[in-house]
Design a protein around this motif. Structure first.
Motif, mmCIF file in Angstrom:
data_model
loop_
_atom_site.group_PDB
_atom_site.id
_atom_site.type_symbol
_atom_site.label_atom_id
_atom_site.label_comp_id
_atom_site.label_asym_id
_atom_site.label_seq_id
_atom_site.Cartn_x
_atom_site.Cartn_y
_atom_site.Cartn_z
ATOM 1 N N ARG A 1 2.292 13.634 15.256
ATOM 2 C CA ARG A 1 2.720 12.328 15.100
ATOM 3 C C ARG A 1 2.330 11.685 13.958
ATOM 4 N N LYS A 2 0.870 12.014 13.294
ATOM 5 C CA LYS A 2 0.410 11.454 12.365
ATOM 6 C C LYS A 2 1.235 11.680 11.123
ATOM 7 N N THR A 3 1.696 12.970 10.926
ATOM 8 C CA THR A 3 2.606 13.654 9.694
ATOM 9 C C THR A 3 3.692 12.612 9.891
ATOM 10 N N ALA A 4 4.421 12.555 10.843
ATOM 11 C CA ALA A 4 5.698 12.029 11.105
ATOM 12 C C ALA A 4 5.785 10.651 10.680
ATOM 13 N N PRO B 1 0.911 -1.160 -0.042
ATOM 14 C CA PRO B 1 -0.180 -0.062 -0.077
ATOM 15 C C PRO B 1 0.681 1.355 0.019
ATOM 16 N N LYS B 2 0.419 2.280 -0.883
ATOM 17 C CA LYS B 2 1.205 3.628 -0.909
ATOM 18 C C LYS B 2 0.205 4.793 -0.907
ATOM 19 N N SER B 3 0.848 5.574 -0.488
ATOM 20 C CA SER B 3 -0.040 7.119 -0.287
ATOM 21 C C SER B 3 -0.334 7.510 -1.578
ATOM 22 N N GLU B 4 -1.802 7.868 -1.732
ATOM 23 C CA GLU B 4 -2.011 8.444 -2.970
ATOM 24 C C GLU B 4 -1.680 9.751 -3.479
ATOM 25 N N LEU B 5 -0.967 10.441 -2.635
ATOM 26 C CA LEU B 5 -0.318 11.804 -2.966
ATOM 27 C C LEU B 5 0.589 11.541 -3.979
ATOM 28 N N LEU B 6 0.679 12.517 -4.874
ATOM 29 C CA LEU B 6 1.904 12.503 -6.154
ATOM 30 C C LEU B 6 3.051 13.324 -5.675
ATOM 31 N N ASN C 1 7.259 6.470 7.289
ATOM 32 C CA ASN C 1 6.630 5.072 6.758
ATOM 33 C C ASN C 1 6.894 5.105 5.193
ATOM 34 N N ASP C 2 6.419 6.146 4.594
ATOM 35 C CA ASP C 2 6.444 6.088 3.204
ATOM 36 C C ASP C 2 7.746 6.360 2.524
ATOM 37 N N LEU C 3 8.489 7.367 3.202
ATOM 38 C CA LEU C 3 9.816 7.692 2.556
ATOM 39 C C LEU C 3 11.009 6.734 2.997
ATOM 40 N N ILE D 1 10.390 3.277 7.760
ATOM 41 C CA ILE D 1 10.635 3.211 9.228
ATOM 42 C C ILE D 1 9.376 3.297 9.738
ATOM 43 N N ALA D 2 8.887 1.954 10.751
ATOM 44 C CA ALA D 2 7.602 2.210 11.407
ATOM 45 C C ALA D 2 7.957 2.406 13.165
ATOM 46 N N GLU D 3 7.681 3.620 13.462
ATOM 47 C CA GLU D 3 7.887 4.070 14.741
ATOM 48 C C GLU D 3 6.460 4.208 15.418
ATOM 49 N N GLY D 4 5.385 3.909 14.583
ATOM 50 C CA GLY D 4 3.887 4.150 15.087
ATOM 51 C C GLY D 4 3.313 3.505 13.789
ATOM 52 N N ILE D 5 1.766 3.948 14.127
ATOM 53 C CA ILE D 5 0.606 3.472 13.115
ATOM 54 C C ILE D 5 -0.059 5.085 12.804
ATOM 55 N N VAL D 6 -0.066 5.088 11.501
ATOM 56 C CA VAL D 6 -0.736 6.494 11.189
ATOM 57 C C VAL D 6 -2.485 6.557 11.510
ATOM 58 N N VAL D 7 -2.814 7.343 12.135
ATOM 59 C CA VAL D 7 -4.328 7.483 12.481
ATOM 60 C C VAL D 7 -4.973 8.841 11.870
ATOM 61 N N ASP D 8 -5.639 8.640 11.141
ATOM 62 C CA ASP D 8 -6.521 9.738 10.323
ATOM 63 C C ASP D 8 -8.222 9.223 10.604
ATOM 64 N N THR D 9 -8.821 10.124 9.810
ATOM 65 C CA THR D 9 -10.334 9.885 10.093
ATOM 66 C C THR D 9 -10.552 8.423 9.383
ATOM 67 N N HIS D 10 -10.095 7.905 8.567
ATOM 68 C CA HIS D 10 -10.285 6.586 7.956
ATOM 69 C C HIS D 10 -9.812 5.498 8.992
#
Length: 215
Positions: free
Chosen positions: A123-126, A22-27, A131-133, A136-145
Protein backbone atom coordinates in the motif's frame (compact mmCIF):
# COMPACT_ATOMS: atom_id res chain seq x y z
CA UNK A 1 -9.22 3.03 16.81
CA UNK A 2 -8.14 6.63 17.28
CA UNK A 3 -10.77 9.10 18.35
CA UNK A 4 -11.57 12.01 16.05
CA UNK A 5 -8.87 14.60 16.64
CA UNK A 6 -10.31 18.08 17.04
CA UNK A 7 -7.09 19.60 15.72
CA UNK A 8 -6.99 17.51 12.52
CA UNK A 9 -8.53 20.19 10.31
CA UNK A 10 -6.18 22.84 11.66
CA UNK A 11 -3.19 20.53 11.25
CA UNK A 12 -4.14 19.74 7.65
CA UNK A 13 -4.55 23.41 6.80
CA UNK A 14 -1.15 24.24 8.32
CA UNK A 15 0.49 21.50 6.25
CA UNK A 16 -1.15 22.81 3.06
CA UNK A 17 0.00 26.35 3.82
CA UNK A 18 3.53 25.29 4.77
CA UNK A 19 3.97 22.72 2.00
CA UNK A 20 1.66 23.90 -0.80
CA UNK A 21 3.19 21.67 -3.47
CA UNK A 22 5.17 18.91 -1.74
CA UNK A 23 7.03 16.51 -4.01
CA UNK A 24 9.09 13.38 -3.57
CA UNK A 25 12.82 14.03 -3.41
CA UNK A 26 13.55 11.03 -5.60
CA UNK A 27 14.95 12.00 -9.01
CA UNK A 28 13.21 10.61 -12.10
CA UNK A 29 12.00 11.56 -15.56
CA UNK A 30 9.25 8.99 -16.26
CA UNK A 31 7.02 6.48 -14.51
CA UNK A 32 9.44 3.60 -15.05
CA UNK A 33 12.23 5.49 -13.30
CA UNK A 34 9.95 6.61 -10.48
CA UNK A 35 8.71 3.06 -9.91
CA UNK A 36 12.27 1.75 -9.68
CA UNK A 37 13.37 4.59 -7.39
CA UNK A 38 10.41 4.11 -5.04
CA UNK A 39 11.02 0.36 -4.83
CA UNK A 40 14.69 0.96 -4.06
CA UNK A 41 13.86 3.54 -1.38
CA UNK A 42 12.48 1.06 1.17
CA UNK A 43 14.76 1.22 4.23
CA UNK A 44 17.11 3.47 2.23
CA UNK A 45 17.41 7.26 2.10
CA UNK A 46 16.30 9.16 -0.98
CA UNK A 47 19.81 10.64 -1.19
CA UNK A 48 21.36 7.18 -1.49
CA UNK A 49 18.74 6.05 -4.00
CA UNK A 50 19.43 9.10 -6.17
CA UNK A 51 23.13 8.28 -6.13
CA UNK A 52 22.42 4.72 -7.27
CA UNK A 53 19.85 5.61 -9.93
CA UNK A 54 22.06 8.28 -11.48
CA UNK A 55 24.09 5.46 -12.99
CA UNK A 56 21.35 2.81 -13.03
CA UNK A 57 19.06 4.72 -15.39
CA UNK A 58 21.82 5.14 -17.96
CA UNK A 59 21.92 1.35 -18.24
CA UNK A 60 18.29 0.37 -17.68
CA UNK A 61 16.08 2.68 -19.71
CA UNK A 62 12.74 0.86 -19.57
CA UNK A 63 10.75 -2.16 -18.42
CA UNK A 64 12.26 -4.36 -21.13
CA UNK A 65 15.78 -3.74 -19.88
CA UNK A 66 14.90 -5.13 -16.46
CA UNK A 67 12.64 -7.90 -17.66
CA UNK A 68 14.64 -9.06 -20.68
CA UNK A 69 16.03 -12.57 -20.91
CA UNK A 70 19.55 -11.20 -21.43
CA UNK A 71 19.52 -9.63 -18.00
CA UNK A 72 21.60 -11.36 -15.38
CA UNK A 73 20.18 -11.01 -11.90
CA UNK A 74 23.64 -11.00 -10.36
CA UNK A 75 24.63 -7.96 -12.42
CA UNK A 76 21.52 -6.05 -11.37
CA UNK A 77 22.32 -6.82 -7.75
CA UNK A 78 25.75 -5.28 -8.27
CA UNK A 79 24.21 -2.26 -9.99
CA UNK A 80 21.96 -1.49 -6.99
CA UNK A 81 24.39 -2.66 -4.33
CA UNK A 82 24.33 0.73 -2.58
CA UNK A 83 20.75 0.34 -1.34
CA UNK A 84 19.71 -1.81 1.61
CA UNK A 85 18.31 -5.30 0.87
CA UNK A 86 19.55 -5.04 -2.72
CA UNK A 87 19.45 -8.80 -3.30
CA UNK A 88 15.71 -9.13 -2.76
CA UNK A 89 14.97 -5.80 -4.42
CA UNK A 90 16.76 -6.88 -7.60
CA UNK A 91 14.65 -10.03 -7.91
CA UNK A 92 11.42 -8.12 -7.26
CA UNK A 93 12.30 -5.44 -9.83
CA UNK A 94 12.77 -8.11 -12.51
CA UNK A 95 9.49 -9.83 -11.64
CA UNK A 96 7.68 -6.50 -11.43
CA UNK A 97 8.94 -5.44 -14.85
CA UNK A 98 7.86 -8.75 -16.35
CA UNK A 99 4.36 -8.35 -14.90
CA UNK A 100 4.01 -4.73 -16.05
CA UNK A 101 4.81 -5.86 -19.60
CA UNK A 102 2.76 -9.07 -19.56
CA UNK A 103 -0.30 -7.93 -17.63
CA UNK A 104 -0.46 -4.18 -18.17
CA UNK A 105 0.97 -3.61 -21.62
CA UNK A 106 4.12 -1.91 -20.42
CA UNK A 107 2.35 0.83 -18.44
CA UNK A 108 1.69 1.04 -14.73
CA UNK A 109 -1.97 0.60 -13.75
CA UNK A 110 -3.73 3.52 -12.08
CA UNK A 111 -5.55 1.75 -9.26
CA UNK A 112 -4.55 0.50 -5.84
CA UNK A 113 -6.04 -2.94 -6.48
CA UNK A 114 -3.93 -3.48 -9.59
CA UNK A 115 -0.72 -1.92 -8.30
CA UNK A 116 -0.54 -4.13 -5.20
CA UNK A 117 -0.55 -7.18 -7.49
CA UNK A 118 2.91 -6.19 -8.70
CA UNK A 119 5.83 -7.86 -6.86
CA UNK A 120 7.34 -5.52 -4.29
CA UNK A 121 4.36 -3.17 -4.22
CA UNK A 122 2.36 -2.81 -0.99
CA UNK A 123 0.00 0.00 0.00
CA UNK A 124 2.76 2.48 0.82
CA UNK A 125 4.45 2.13 -2.56
CA UNK A 126 1.11 2.14 -4.37
CA UNK A 127 0.06 5.32 -2.57
CA UNK A 128 3.32 7.02 -3.54
CA UNK A 129 2.93 6.03 -7.19
CA UNK A 130 -0.72 7.06 -7.40
CA UNK A 131 -0.16 10.37 -5.67
CA UNK A 132 3.06 11.55 -7.31
CA UNK A 133 2.51 10.25 -10.84
CA UNK A 134 -1.18 10.91 -11.33
CA UNK A 135 -2.40 12.91 -8.31
CA UNK A 136 -4.74 10.08 -7.33
CA UNK A 137 -5.38 9.84 -3.59
CA UNK A 138 -6.68 6.43 -2.56
CA UNK A 139 -4.96 6.66 0.80
CA UNK A 140 -2.13 8.34 2.70
CA UNK A 141 1.52 7.33 2.48
CA UNK A 142 2.81 5.93 5.78
CA UNK A 143 6.56 5.58 6.26
CA UNK A 144 8.80 5.97 9.31
CA UNK A 145 8.52 9.78 9.17
CA UNK A 146 4.73 9.72 8.93
CA UNK A 147 4.54 7.17 11.74
CA UNK A 148 6.64 9.38 14.02
CA UNK A 149 4.93 12.68 13.18
CA UNK A 150 1.37 11.35 13.35
CA UNK A 151 2.09 9.69 16.69
CA UNK A 152 3.58 12.85 18.17
CA UNK A 153 0.59 14.85 16.91
CA UNK A 154 -1.76 12.45 18.68
CA UNK A 155 -3.37 11.33 15.43
CA UNK A 156 -2.80 7.63 16.03
CA UNK A 157 -1.75 5.19 18.72
CA UNK A 158 -1.11 2.35 16.29
CA UNK A 159 2.27 0.89 15.32
CA UNK A 160 1.27 -0.98 12.16
CA UNK A 161 1.45 1.09 8.95
CA UNK A 162 -1.89 -0.13 7.59
CA UNK A 163 -3.65 0.73 10.86
CA UNK A 164 -1.94 4.12 11.02
CA UNK A 165 -3.11 4.88 7.50
CA UNK A 166 -6.64 3.86 8.51
CA UNK A 167 -6.54 6.31 11.41
CA UNK A 168 -5.21 9.15 9.27
CA UNK A 169 -7.84 8.54 6.60
CA UNK A 170 -10.44 8.73 9.35
CA UNK A 171 -9.31 12.01 10.93
CA UNK A 172 -8.39 13.89 7.74
CA UNK A 173 -10.84 14.85 5.00
CA UNK A 174 -10.01 13.19 1.67
CA UNK A 175 -9.23 16.54 0.04
CA UNK A 176 -6.07 16.69 2.17
CA UNK A 177 -4.77 13.18 1.53
CA UNK A 178 -2.65 14.05 -1.50
CA UNK A 179 -0.87 16.92 0.22
CA UNK A 180 -0.36 15.01 3.45
CA UNK A 181 1.26 12.05 1.68
CA UNK A 182 4.33 14.14 0.94
CA UNK A 183 4.13 17.05 3.39
CA UNK A 184 4.24 14.88 6.51
CA UNK A 185 7.23 13.00 5.10
CA UNK A 186 9.11 16.25 4.47
CA UNK A 187 8.13 17.60 7.89
CA UNK A 188 9.43 14.48 9.58
CA UNK A 189 12.62 14.53 7.55
CA UNK A 190 13.60 18.15 8.22
CA UNK A 191 11.68 19.39 11.27
CA UNK A 192 10.18 16.62 13.39
CA UNK A 193 13.22 14.36 13.32
CA UNK A 194 13.57 11.26 15.49
CA UNK A 195 16.31 12.93 17.51
CA UNK A 196 16.40 16.61 18.46
CA UNK A 197 13.22 17.72 16.67
CA UNK A 198 13.06 21.43 15.89
CA UNK A 199 10.02 22.21 18.04
CA UNK A 200 10.80 25.93 18.34
CA UNK A 201 10.76 26.30 14.56
CA UNK A 202 7.82 23.95 13.98
CA UNK A 203 4.65 25.49 12.55
CA UNK A 204 2.64 22.90 14.46
CA UNK A 205 4.07 23.53 17.93
CA UNK A 206 0.86 25.21 19.15
CA UNK A 207 -1.32 22.20 18.28
CA UNK A 208 1.18 19.40 18.91
CA UNK A 209 0.77 17.66 22.29
CA UNK A 210 4.39 16.53 22.12
CA UNK A 211 5.95 19.93 21.43
CA UNK A 212 9.00 20.82 23.52
CA UNK A 213 8.90 17.48 25.34
CA UNK A 214 12.22 16.26 23.94
CA UNK A 215 14.57 18.63 25.72
Amino acid sequence: MIKINENAEKIAQIFVKTYPNPKSELLYSNEFQFFVAVCLSAQTTDKKVNQVTEHLFKKYKGWEDLAGAALTLEQLRKDIHGVNFHIGKAERLVKASQMVIADFGGELPHTMAQLVRIPGVARKTANVLLNDLWEIAEGIVVDTHVTRVSTRLGLTEEKDAVKIERDLMQVFAKKYWSNLSNSIVLHGRYVCMAKNPKCAACVLNKVCPSAFSFE
